[in-house]
Design a protein around this motif. Structure first.
Motif, PDB file in Angstrom:
ATOM      1  N   UNK A 139       0.924  -1.305   0.317  1.00 31.85           N
ATOM      2  CA  UNK A 139       0.193   0.466   0.253  1.00 31.85           C
ATOM      3  C   UNK A 139       0.807   0.692   0.053  1.00 31.85           C
ATOM      4  N   UNK A 140       0.620   1.799  -0.945  1.00 37.61           N
ATOM      5  CA  UNK A 140       1.873   3.675  -0.833  1.00 37.61           C
ATOM      6  C   UNK A 140       1.028   3.758   0.617  1.00 37.61           C
ATOM      7  N   UNK A 141       1.486   4.597   1.035  1.00 35.59           N
ATOM      8  CA  UNK A 141       2.341   5.588   2.712  1.00 35.59           C
ATOM      9  C   UNK A 141       1.592   6.404   2.672  1.00 35.59           C
ATOM     10  N   UNK A 142       0.188   6.498   3.715  1.00 30.14           N
ATOM     11  CA  UNK A 142      -0.648   7.419   4.211  1.00 30.14           C
ATOM     12  C   UNK A 142       0.564   8.841   4.158  1.00 30.14           C
ATOM     13  N   UNK A 143       0.435   9.862   4.213  1.00 31.59           N
ATOM     14  CA  UNK A 143       1.139  11.113   4.233  1.00 31.59           C
ATOM     15  C   UNK A 143       1.427  11.336   5.306  1.00 31.59           C
ATOM     16  N   UNK A 144      -0.030  11.441   6.364  1.00 30.35           N
ATOM     17  CA  UNK A 144       0.539  11.300   8.207  1.00 30.35           C
ATOM     18  C   UNK A 144       1.054   9.567   8.607  1.00 30.35           C
ATOM     19  N   UNK A 145       2.144   9.311   8.016  1.00 30.29           N
ATOM     20  CA  UNK A 145       2.521   8.101   8.733  1.00 30.29           C
ATOM     21  C   UNK A 145       4.102   8.826   8.525  1.00 30.29           C
ATOM     22  N   UNK A 146       4.939   7.999   9.844  1.00 25.77           N
ATOM     23  CA  UNK A 146       6.005   9.210  10.954  1.00 25.77           C
ATOM     24  C   UNK A 146       6.727   8.739   9.634  1.00 25.77           C
ATOM     25  N   UNK A 147       7.505   8.105   8.633  1.00 27.78           N
ATOM     26  CA  UNK A 147       8.063   8.783   7.872  1.00 27.78           C
ATOM     27  C   UNK A 147       8.114   9.700   7.003  1.00 27.78           C
ATOM     28  N   UNK A 148       6.408   9.903   6.355  1.00 24.87           N
ATOM     29  CA  UNK A 148       6.401  10.732   5.234  1.00 24.87           C
ATOM     30  C   UNK A 148       6.405  12.410   6.089  1.00 24.87           C
ATOM     31  N   UNK A 149       6.127  12.112   7.600  1.00 25.03           N
ATOM     32  CA  UNK A 149       6.339  13.678   8.188  1.00 25.03           C
ATOM     33  C   UNK A 149       7.341  13.435   8.929  1.00 25.03           C
ATOM     34  N   UNK A 150       8.816  12.767   8.611  1.00 22.55           N
ATOM     35  CA  UNK A 150       9.976  13.141   9.084  1.00 22.55           C
ATOM     36  C   UNK A 150      10.330  13.695   7.990  1.00 22.55           C
ATOM     37  N   UNK A 151      10.081  13.009   6.787  1.00 21.44           N
ATOM     38  CA  UNK A 151       9.997  13.604   5.515  1.00 21.44           C
ATOM     39  C   UNK A 151      10.164  15.232   4.978  1.00 21.44           C
ATOM     40  N   UNK A 152       8.474  15.748   5.481  1.00 21.36           N
ATOM     41  CA  UNK A 152       7.782  16.714   5.127  1.00 21.36           C
ATOM     42  C   UNK A 152       8.749  17.953   6.260  1.00 21.36           C
ATOM     43  N   UNK A 153       8.999  16.980   7.924  1.00 21.39           N
ATOM     44  CA  UNK A 153       9.286  18.101   7.886  1.00 21.39           C
ATOM     45  C   UNK A 153      10.662  18.784   7.403  1.00 21.39           C
ATOM     46  N   UNK A 154      11.618  18.459   7.085  1.00 21.81           N
ATOM     47  CA  UNK A 154      12.875  18.448   6.426  1.00 21.81           C
ATOM     48  C   UNK A 154      12.399  19.256   4.829  1.00 21.81           C
ATOM     49  N   UNK A 155      11.072  19.089   4.381  1.00 20.32           N
ATOM     50  CA  UNK A 155      10.608  19.705   3.599  1.00 20.32           C
ATOM     51  C   UNK A 155      10.665  21.824   3.721  1.00 20.32           C
TER      52      UNK A 155
END
Length: 161
Positions: A139-155
């Protein structure tokens, strides 16, 4: 700020079985989450750099027009010589000119970082990596998963277009 992209993506480009997931991640999952769901604009080699363009100068120009560099760390990227060029440019710009922030995504467990270029080790020591733990999920990950939150934090902050 004259930038066109929020991030330039560096990933291994040879086709081994492990790279198939990485390519799927780069061409499907990342754009789906970061572009469609979060409103970022990515520059992905093979999608945004065209055949016939002088790759070296195209890469350099696109990087200069990007606010972040996202480097997907895989064993293949570390041991591959063919990708060294865009990695060198990226790391040079980041460390020497210090104008672009790097986001390191550890796509598989690298273990010891001893084989990495010194400049990459330096960045890892400074800020660490974001580890892709859900690597084998279908399943594609949801933007609110821990991984994507960390990525977005650095974007960079997204601005309404």
């Amino acid at each position: 700020d004259g930038k066109i992209y929020d991030a330039y993506v560096i990933y291994p480009k040879n086709h081994t079985s492990e790279a198939n997931f990485v390519e799927y991640f780069v061409y499907q999952i990342m754009p789906d989450i970061l572009e469609n769901k979060c409103g970022y604009k990515l520059c992905i080699y093979g999608r945004d750099i065209y055949p016939g363009e002088d790759a070296a100068s195209a890469i350099e120009k696109r990087m200069q027009k990007s606010r972040r560099l996202i480097i997907l760390l895989t064993h293949q990227l570390i041991h591959s010589k063919e990708d060294a060029y865009d990695q060198h440019i990226a790391l040079y710009n980041t460390l020497i000119q210090n104008d672009t922030k790097v986001i390191l995504l550890e796509m598989e467990t690298i273990g010891t970082y001893g084989n990495l270029q010194e400049s990459l080790r330096f960045i890892i020591k400074q800020q660490g990596t974001i580890k892709w733990k859900e690597e084998h999920t279908v399943h594609p990950q949801s933007p609110s998963s821990k991984f994507w939150k960390q990525v977005r934090y650095q974007m960079p902050l997204t601005r309404p277009h």
